[in-house]
Scaffold this motif. Sequence first.
Motif, PDB file in Angstrom:
ATOM      1  N   LEU A 187      -1.124  -6.884   3.856  1.00 27.07           N
ATOM      2  CA  LEU A 187       0.216  -7.657   3.699  1.00 27.07           C
ATOM      3  C   LEU A 187       0.142  -8.291   2.218  1.00 27.07           C
ATOM      4  CD1 LEU A 187       0.359  -9.420   7.116  1.00 27.07           C
ATOM      5  CD2 LEU A 187       1.637  -7.015   6.266  1.00 27.07           C
ATOM      6  N   TRP A 188       1.367  -8.741   1.857  1.00 23.55           N
ATOM      7  CA  TRP A 188       1.365  -9.620   0.658  1.00 23.55           C
ATOM      8  C   TRP A 188       2.296 -10.883   1.240  1.00 23.55           C
ATOM      9  CZ3 TRP A 188       5.250 -12.116  -2.329  1.00 23.55           C
ATOM     10  CH2 TRP A 188       5.001 -12.613  -3.427  1.00 23.55           C
ATOM     11  N   GLY A 189       1.955 -11.986   0.797  1.00 22.79           N
ATOM     12  CA  GLY A 189       2.455 -13.054   1.338  1.00 22.79           C
ATOM     13  C   GLY A 189       1.795 -13.971   2.110  1.00 22.79           C
ATOM     14  N   GLY A 211       0.850  -0.951  -0.108  1.00 24.89           N
ATOM     15  CA  GLY A 211       0.035   0.262  -0.224  1.00 24.89           C
ATOM     16  C   GLY A 211       0.954   1.175   0.171  1.00 24.89           C
ATOM     17  N   GLU A 212       0.237   2.309   0.165  1.00 24.89           N
ATOM     18  CA  GLU A 212       1.048   3.684   0.181  1.00 24.89           C
ATOM     19  C   GLU A 212       0.913   4.368   1.509  1.00 24.89           C
ATOM     20  OE1 GLU A 212      -0.248   5.986  -2.930  1.00 24.89           O
ATOM     21  OE2 GLU A 212      -0.242   4.358  -4.462  1.00 24.89           O
ATOM     22  N   ASP A 213       0.058   4.003   2.203  1.00 22.56           N
ATOM     23  CA  ASP A 213       0.097   4.546   3.810  1.00 22.56           C
ATOM     24  C   ASP A 213       0.484   3.639   5.078  1.00 22.56           C
ATOM     25  OD1 ASP A 213      -1.426   6.607   2.506  1.00 22.56           O
ATOM     26  OD2 ASP A 213      -3.379   5.352   2.822  1.00 22.56           O
ATOM     27  N   VAL A 214       0.965   4.258   6.108  1.00 26.97           N
ATOM     28  CA  VAL A 214       1.429   3.639   7.095  1.00 26.97           C
ATOM     29  C   VAL A 214       0.312   2.940   7.622  1.00 26.97           C
ATOM     30  CG1 VAL A 214       2.042   4.301   9.609  1.00 26.97           C
ATOM     31  CG2 VAL A 214       3.083   5.381   7.643  1.00 26.97           C
ATOM     32  N   PRO A 232       5.048   1.245   4.453  1.00 27.94           N
ATOM     33  CA  PRO A 232       4.943   0.070   3.469  1.00 27.94           C
ATOM     34  C   PRO A 232       6.265  -0.104   2.953  1.00 27.94           C
ATOM     35  CG  PRO A 232       3.569   2.031   2.875  1.00 27.94           C
ATOM     36  CD  PRO A 232       4.161   2.373   3.927  1.00 27.94           C
ATOM     37  N   GLY A 233       6.484  -1.424   2.520  1.00 30.25           N
ATOM     38  CA  GLY A 233       7.727  -2.096   2.213  1.00 30.25           C
ATOM     39  C   GLY A 233       8.352  -2.592   3.596  1.00 30.25           C
ATOM     40  N   VAL A 234       7.867  -2.659   4.690  1.00 25.57           N
ATOM     41  CA  VAL A 234       8.756  -3.198   5.910  1.00 25.57           C
ATOM     42  C   VAL A 234       8.350  -4.849   5.781  1.00 25.57           C
ATOM     43  CG1 VAL A 234       8.555  -3.491   8.222  1.00 25.57           C
ATOM     44  CG2 VAL A 234       8.588  -1.257   7.206  1.00 25.57           C
ATOM     45  N   VAL A 235       9.347  -5.680   5.931  1.00 25.53           N
ATOM     46  CA  VAL A 235       8.979  -7.144   5.868  1.00 25.53           C
ATOM     47  C   VAL A 235       9.214  -7.757   7.561  1.00 25.53           C
ATOM     48  CG1 VAL A 235      10.331  -9.207   5.084  1.00 25.53           C
ATOM     49  CG2 VAL A 235      10.257  -7.096   3.858  1.00 25.53           C
ATOM     50  N   GLY A 236       8.453  -8.611   7.604  1.00 27.93           N
ATOM     51  CA  GLY A 236       8.375  -9.287   8.910  1.00 27.93           C
ATOM     52  C   GLY A 236       8.152 -10.742   8.633  1.00 27.93           C
ATOM     53  N   LEU A 237       8.345 -11.403   9.879  1.00 30.33           N
ATOM     54  CA  LEU A 237       7.887 -12.905  10.022  1.00 30.33           C
ATOM     55  C   LEU A 237       6.468 -12.896  10.204  1.00 30.33           C
ATOM     56  CD1 LEU A 237      11.023 -14.481  11.814  1.00 30.33           C
ATOM     57  CD2 LEU A 237      10.541 -14.608   9.327  1.00 30.33           C
ATOM     58  N   LEU A 238       5.978 -13.733   9.467  1.00 30.18           N
ATOM     59  CA  LEU A 238       4.114 -13.928   9.556  1.00 30.18           C
ATOM     60  C   LEU A 238       4.064 -15.065  10.648  1.00 30.18           C
ATOM     61  CD1 LEU A 238       1.636 -13.096   8.121  1.00 30.18           C
ATOM     62  CD2 LEU A 238       1.819 -14.966   6.598  1.00 30.18           C
ATOM     63  N   GLY A 239       3.048 -14.848  11.306  1.00 31.10           N
ATOM     64  CA  GLY A 239       2.453 -15.760  12.321  1.00 31.10           C
ATOM     65  C   GLY A 239       1.086 -16.036  11.925  1.00 31.10           C
ATOM     66  N   ASP A 240       0.393 -16.297  12.780  1.00 33.79           N
ATOM     67  CA  ASP A 240      -0.748 -16.611  12.473  1.00 33.79           C
ATOM     68  C   ASP A 240      -1.964 -15.794  11.909  1.00 33.79           C
ATOM     69  OD1 ASP A 240      -0.657 -19.406  13.381  1.00 33.79           O
ATOM     70  OD2 ASP A 240      -1.140 -19.000  15.477  1.00 33.79           O
ATOM     71  N   CYS A 241      -2.543 -15.971  11.119  1.00 38.53           N
ATOM     72  CA  CYS A 241      -3.852 -15.141  10.335  1.00 38.53           C
ATOM     73  C   CYS A 241      -5.233 -15.701  10.805  1.00 38.53           C
ATOM     74  CB  CYS A 241      -3.618 -15.179   8.855  1.00 38.53           C
ATOM     75  SG  CYS A 241      -2.035 -14.405   8.437  1.00 38.53           S
ATOM     76  N   GLU A 242      -5.963 -14.683  11.578  1.00 39.33           N
ATOM     77  CA  GLU A 242      -7.253 -15.114  11.822  1.00 39.33           C
ATOM     78  C   GLU A 242      -8.022 -13.907  11.926  1.00 39.33           C
ATOM     79  OE1 GLU A 242      -7.341 -16.476  16.092  1.00 39.33           O
ATOM     80  OE2 GLU A 242      -5.489 -17.591  15.653  1.00 39.33           O
TER      81      GLU A 242
END
Length: 158
Positions: free
Chosen positions: A152-154, A100-103, A122-132
């Motif tokens: 998020l993408w991924g 996206g374009e916004d914080v 936007p552009g920050v990468v992290g480790l993905l946990g659970d999605c609910e």
Amino acid sequence: MLRKYSILAALAAACILPSLAQAADEDKVPYWASIDVDEANMRVGPGNSFRIEWVYRRLHLPVKVIRREGPWRQVEDPDGARGWMRDLLLSRQRGAIVRGEDVIEMHAERGEAAPVLWQVEPGVVGLLGDCEAGWCELDIQGHRGWVPESSLWGVGTP
């Protein structure tokens, strides 16, 4: 004596079959992966003799694996670029990138009403946990919280 061998055969099958099923699941494409090294080359073809198209310097950057050829994986990055990487450069540990374009706000728990911990660009990468329920747990260099899945993408089914 025959009963003893039958029991041993059943125990051996119980140990082997789960690992075979897991190996079969690992062969299915597409699947999510992440870059597992500090620097990874994406090539135009599946081999070291092919030209390097991109050099990635983003640990945990999510990629979608769309094809396998021996030790090579054809991947798609968050911008839609496609190319080939060695399997040794990738991990099955899921990563995600803020799009996206916004914080966006990272919350202490799922939901807009939960306290805001951080703002994430936007552009920050992290480790993905659970999605609910439309929220995903994200770990950005030890800063953990919940962000909207739509940011998020991924995530989801590749």
